[in-house]
Structures are given as structure tokens and as C-alpha cells.
Design a protein around this motif. Sequence first.
Motif, PDB file in Angstrom:
ATOM      1  N   ASN A 142       0.846  -1.198   0.000  1.00 25.90           N
ATOM      2  CA  ASN A 142       0.000   0.000   0.000  1.00 25.90           C
ATOM      3  C   ASN A 142       0.882   1.250   0.000  1.00 25.90           C
ATOM      4  N   LYS A 143       1.169   1.779  -1.176  1.00 27.10           N
ATOM      5  CA  LYS A 143       2.057   2.928  -1.292  1.00 27.10           C
ATOM      6  C   LYS A 143       1.432   4.207  -0.738  1.00 27.10           C
ATOM      7  N   ASP A 144       0.106   4.251  -0.709  1.00 33.47           N
ATOM      8  CA  ASP A 144      -0.570   5.442  -0.190  1.00 33.47           C
ATOM      9  C   ASP A 144      -0.312   5.633   1.304  1.00 33.47           C
ATOM     10  N   LEU A 145      -0.093   4.526   2.010  1.00 30.90           N
ATOM     11  CA  LEU A 145       0.121   4.611   3.460  1.00 30.90           C
ATOM     12  C   LEU A 145       1.599   4.687   3.842  1.00 30.90           C
ATOM     13  N   SER A 146       2.495   4.570   2.886  1.00 30.50           N
ATOM     14  CA  SER A 146       3.926   4.506   3.203  1.00 30.50           C
ATOM     15  C   SER A 146       4.422   5.778   3.889  1.00 30.50           C
ATOM     16  N   SER A 147       3.931   6.941   3.435  1.00 29.13           N
ATOM     17  CA  SER A 147       4.354   8.214   4.052  1.00 29.13           C
ATOM     18  C   SER A 147       3.828   8.325   5.477  1.00 29.13           C
ATOM     19  N   LEU A 148       2.576   7.886   5.682  1.00 26.47           N
ATOM     20  CA  LEU A 148       1.978   7.916   7.017  1.00 26.47           C
ATOM     21  C   LEU A 148       2.733   6.992   7.965  1.00 26.47           C
ATOM     22  N   ILE A 149       3.087   5.806   7.483  1.00 25.52           N
ATOM     23  CA  ILE A 149       3.855   4.846   8.292  1.00 25.52           C
ATOM     24  C   ILE A 149       5.225   5.425   8.635  1.00 25.52           C
ATOM     25  N   ASN A 150       5.844   6.117   7.677  1.00 27.01           N
ATOM     26  CA  ASN A 150       7.155   6.727   7.909  1.00 27.01           C
ATOM     27  C   ASN A 150       7.086   7.757   9.030  1.00 27.01           C
ATOM     28  N   ILE A 151       6.028   8.563   9.018  1.00 25.19           N
ATOM     29  CA  ILE A 151       5.825   9.559  10.089  1.00 25.19           C
ATOM     30  C   ILE A 151       5.606   8.859  11.429  1.00 25.19           C
ATOM     31  N   LEU A 152       4.791   7.792  11.403  1.00 24.58           N
ATOM     32  CA  LEU A 152       4.526   7.021  12.627  1.00 24.58           C
ATOM     33  C   LEU A 152       5.816   6.455  13.216  1.00 24.58           C
ATOM     34  N   LEU A 153       6.702   5.974  12.349  1.00 26.05           N
ATOM     35  CA  LEU A 153       7.965   5.404  12.813  1.00 26.05           C
ATOM     36  C   LEU A 153       8.839   6.450  13.507  1.00 26.05           C
ATOM     37  N   TYR A 154       8.745   7.687  13.065  1.00 20.36           N
ATOM     38  CA  TYR A 154       9.518   8.760  13.694  1.00 20.36           C
ATOM     39  C   TYR A 154       8.926   9.186  15.034  1.00 20.36           C
ATOM     40  N   THR A 155       7.639   8.902  15.246  1.00 21.21           N
ATOM     41  CA  THR A 155       7.006   9.269  16.524  1.00 21.21           C
ATOM     42  C   THR A 155       7.164   8.178  17.588  1.00 21.21           C
ATOM     43  N   PHE A 156       7.468   6.952  17.158  1.00 19.48           N
ATOM     44  CA  PHE A 156       7.611   5.832  18.097  1.00 19.48           C
ATOM     45  C   PHE A 156       8.574   6.129  19.260  1.00 19.48           C
ATOM     46  N   PRO A 157       9.801   6.599  18.967  1.00 19.37           N
ATOM     47  CA  PRO A 157      10.743   6.825  20.079  1.00 19.37           C
ATOM     48  C   PRO A 157      10.231   7.834  21.097  1.00 19.37           C
ATOM     49  N   LEU A 158       9.577   8.902  20.595  1.00 11.97           N
ATOM     50  CA  LEU A 158       9.051   9.940  21.493  1.00 11.97           C
ATOM     51  C   LEU A 158       7.940   9.390  22.371  1.00 11.97           C
ATOM     52  N   ILE A 159       7.026   8.619  21.769  1.00 11.21           N
ATOM     53  CA  ILE A 159       5.905   8.036  22.521  1.00 11.21           C
ATOM     54  C   ILE A 159       6.414   7.116  23.627  1.00 11.21           C
ATOM     55  N   ILE A 160       7.376   6.261  23.283  1.00 10.98           N
ATOM     56  CA  ILE A 160       7.909   5.301  24.254  1.00 10.98           C
ATOM     57  C   ILE A 160       8.656   6.011  25.375  1.00 10.98           C
TER      58      ILE A 160
END
Length: 201
Positions: free
Chosen positions: A85-103
Motif C-alpha cells: 500500500n504505497k498510499d500509506l507509506s508516508s503515514l507509516i514513515n511519520i509514525l515510525l519517527y514518533t515511536f521513540p518519542l511516545i515510548i
Amino acid sequence: MYYIRLENQIHLLIVLIFSAYIYLSSLTIRHDPFVKNFGTSFLTPLILCVMSFLTLNTSLSESYIFFSEFFLITAVLIILAFKNNKDLSSLINILLYTFPLIIAVSNLSFGISHKHVILNAGLFVYIGIIFAVIILCMLKKRYFYLVLYSGIISLCASLLIPRINTLNAAVIVSLIFKASGYIFFAYFFYKSSVNKLEKNI
């Protein structure tokens, strides 16, 4: 770093070296969202292990190390689930950058122990589901991701073994699985990026 146990020091070095290599290399990738997101997922263990290195509280330091890999496995599974799903790839990329902050914020705010009974039980169930999904994928003959599956299984084993057996031998076996997992991940990343580019050229 020297205030935590030797096995955790080795653990920390393994994660830092491989995560830095994979994440920093992924910054050069432009045209393959799946491989780029896979590389970005290693930002979480990289940042959390740096925080672990700088944290003076031993329990908090060990929690950062544990959650860095728990969420790495989760991130890789999310990337695999939406790889087409290429449409969600940018959203997933942003989510991956927020993971460290959330944890980091959650750990500092709530002081979640990586040895909590409920977390242990949840971990066993979660990893059991992961094993079942990987076996199902193998039965469907999805062999292209075999190296990646091997890395996930190795990392899961490294998280489980110390909780099943606390002997020194179990710690050593856990570190071997951990190193194997990161080697599998590094090889998959190389195979999907540099090696693929070399073949195209």
C-alpha cells in the motif's frame, strides 16, 4: 554504561551498531518506500539505546533496551502488513519517527517495568501470534522475506529466553539470538538496497 550488567552492555552495543548502520544507510534511499520504512524502523532502538546509555537509573535503562526491540518488531510487522500500500507509506514513515518519542514519554511518565507480570504475559501471547503469522506466510511460500522472518524470530527468542530461564547460559543464548537477529536484518537491508542497486547497474 558501566552501571548496567555486562550482558546489557553487550546488548546495547549490538543494537547501537546495527541500528545506526541500517537507519543511516536508509536515509540515502529515495525510490523504495518499503526498504526506506524498514530502515527508519531502526531509529527507535537507536534513540532508546542512546537514552539507555545516558540514563543513570538501572531499571529505566534496562526498560529502554527492552522496549527498543519490542517496538522494533512491531514496526517491522506494520511495514510488512502494508508493504503493498504505497498510499500509506508516508503515514507509516511519520509514525515510525514518533515511536521513540511516545515510548520515552510513556516510560518517564508511567515508569512501566519491562519485568511486570502483565507485560510478560502479553509478551508471550504477542510473540505466539507472531510465530503463527510467520508460519502461515511460510506455508503460503512467501520465501522472499525468509531472512526477514528469521530476524524477527531470532529477536523474539532473545526477548523470551531470559523470561523462561534466568541462568547464565540462557543469557548467553539470548545474546546469540539477538546478534543473529540483527545480522539477518542487516543482510536483508543490504540485499534489498545496495545489492539490488548493484544488480540493476
